[in-house]
Design a protein around this motif. Structure first.
Motif, short mmCIF file in Angstrom:
data_model
loop_
_atom_site.label_atom_id
_atom_site.label_comp_id
_atom_site.label_asym_id
_atom_site.label_seq_id
_atom_site.Cartn_x
_atom_site.Cartn_y
_atom_site.Cartn_z
N PHE A 53 -6.81 -3.59 2.75
CA PHE A 53 -6.17 -4.73 2.10
C PHE A 53 -5.00 -4.27 1.23
N CYS A 77 -7.85 0.07 -4.45
CA CYS A 77 -8.65 1.28 -4.37
C CYS A 77 -7.76 2.53 -4.42
N THR A 131 -13.99 -1.36 5.63
CA THR A 131 -13.26 -2.39 4.89
C THR A 131 -12.94 -1.82 3.52
N CYS A 151 0.84 -1.20 0.00
CA CYS A 151 0.00 0.00 0.00
C CYS A 151 0.87 1.25 0.00
N ARG A 168 -11.04 -2.89 0.15
CA ARG A 168 -10.43 -4.03 -0.53
C ARG A 168 -9.34 -3.57 -1.51
N GLU A 169 -8.87 -4.49 -2.34
CA GLU A 169 -7.65 -4.28 -3.11
C GLU A 169 -7.81 -3.22 -4.20
N MET A 171 -15.34 -2.22 -2.06
CA MET A 171 -14.76 -3.38 -2.75
C MET A 171 -13.62 -2.96 -3.67
N ALA A 172 -13.08 -3.93 -4.39
CA ALA A 172 -11.85 -3.73 -5.15
C ALA A 172 -12.02 -2.72 -6.28
N ASN A 205 -3.41 -0.74 -2.09
CA ASN A 205 -4.23 0.47 -2.11
C ASN A 205 -3.36 1.72 -2.19
N TRP A 261 -18.30 -0.53 3.32
CA TRP A 261 -17.78 -1.75 2.69
C TRP A 261 -17.40 -1.37 1.27
N ASN A 313 -17.35 -3.52 -6.78
CA ASN A 313 -16.13 -3.50 -7.57
C ASN A 313 -16.20 -2.51 -8.73
N ARG A 351 -9.89 -2.08 8.04
CA ARG A 351 -9.16 -3.17 7.38
C ARG A 351 -8.82 -2.72 5.97
#
Length: 262
Positions: A59, A92, A87, A44, A89-90, A114-115, A62, A112, A133, A57
């Motif tokens: 991931f 972003c 959260t 990251c 995710r990948e 997402m990627a 990022n 939340w 996503n 969190r």
């Protein structure tokens, strides 16, 4: 002590709570602050004047806090602020704000994300949202609480999306979306109101009836925008149990700047 992988590069000026974890090959810049219990994955890059709250969190892969994709930006010390328990995710990308707006990009709490989601400069994202996503928010977009943005959906700059609204898969959102509504398509169209989402959030029969009536006034009664606004405001006198929801709608309609999707 803070758990930082030996290959991570954390500037000595960064402020990380003792319970933060940082994965391999991550870079953290000198003006970054990270709150308790947040985990940051591998590879990251977190830079700029970025403040991240507690229990997030994040991931791997990022990019948070990079300068905006805006040619008017000339290096002003603008910010990215992220709340708690998100959260992310990948892959972003969240950018800092610009001096042409509030100079702050904000992401609330309990989201939340997402990627491959992009949150551009000066966006204001509420709480409890879901961005699927490849959702893409252009500059200055505002999302209310509990908004859902479907995958591969793009939101035009300066658009506002009201609380509890839902934009479906691969939509082109170029006008403001009133609270509670469900939209999709290109060109965008209102398909109804987000009844299932509202039920899951504890809306009872009276509140659902009020939302249904607001949808009918805006989209099924043939009224002008101003007539529909007036009739929605008048509902508060006869539906006091939904007064908060009616106020949410009337407040949004009063501030819609791009015209609502109709």
């Amino acid at each position: 002590m803070t758990t930082i992988h030996p290959t991570a590069l954390v500037d000595t000026g960064a402020e990380l709570d003792s319970s933060v974890t940082v994965g391999p090959y991550t870079l953290i810049g000198p003006h970054v602050k990270v709150g308790a219990g947040t985990s940051i994955g591998a590879h990251c890059v977190i830079e700029g004047h970025t403040t991240i709250g507690q229990g997030n969190r994040i991931f791997q892969f990022n990019s948070l806090g990079a300068i905006p994709q805006d040619k008017k930006y000339t290096g002003e010390p603008c910010e990215l602020r992220i709340g708690d328990r998100n959260t992310i995710r990948e892959f972003c990308t969240f950018n800092i704000g610009t001096a042409q707006d509030t100079a702050v990009t904000r992401v609330g709490s309990d989201n939340w994300i997402m990627a491959y989601v992009h949150i551009a400069h000066d966006c204001q994202v509420g709480n409890q949202t879901i961005l699927a996503n490849n959702a893409t928010l252009a500059g200055h977009v505002h999302l209310g609480d509990w908004v859902f943005i479907g995958g591969l959906t793009g939101v035009h700059q300066f658009v506002k999306i009201g609380a509890h609204a839902m934009a479906g898969f691969a939509s082109a959102v170029s006008q403001d979306v009133p609270p509670f509504m469900t939209v999709d398509g290109n060109p965008l169209a209102v398909r109804g109101f987000n009844i299932e989402g509202l039920r899951r959030r504890g809306f009872g029969p009276e509140r659902l009836a009020a939302v249904k009536q607001m949808h009918r006034l805006l989209y099924r009664s043939g009224l002008t925008f101003e007539q529909a606004r007036a009739d929605i405001a008048a509902m508060a006198a006869t539906m006091p149990q939904a007064a908060g929801d009616i106020a949410t709608m009337t407040g949004f309609l009063a501030q819609a700047t791009r015209g609502i999707v109709r």
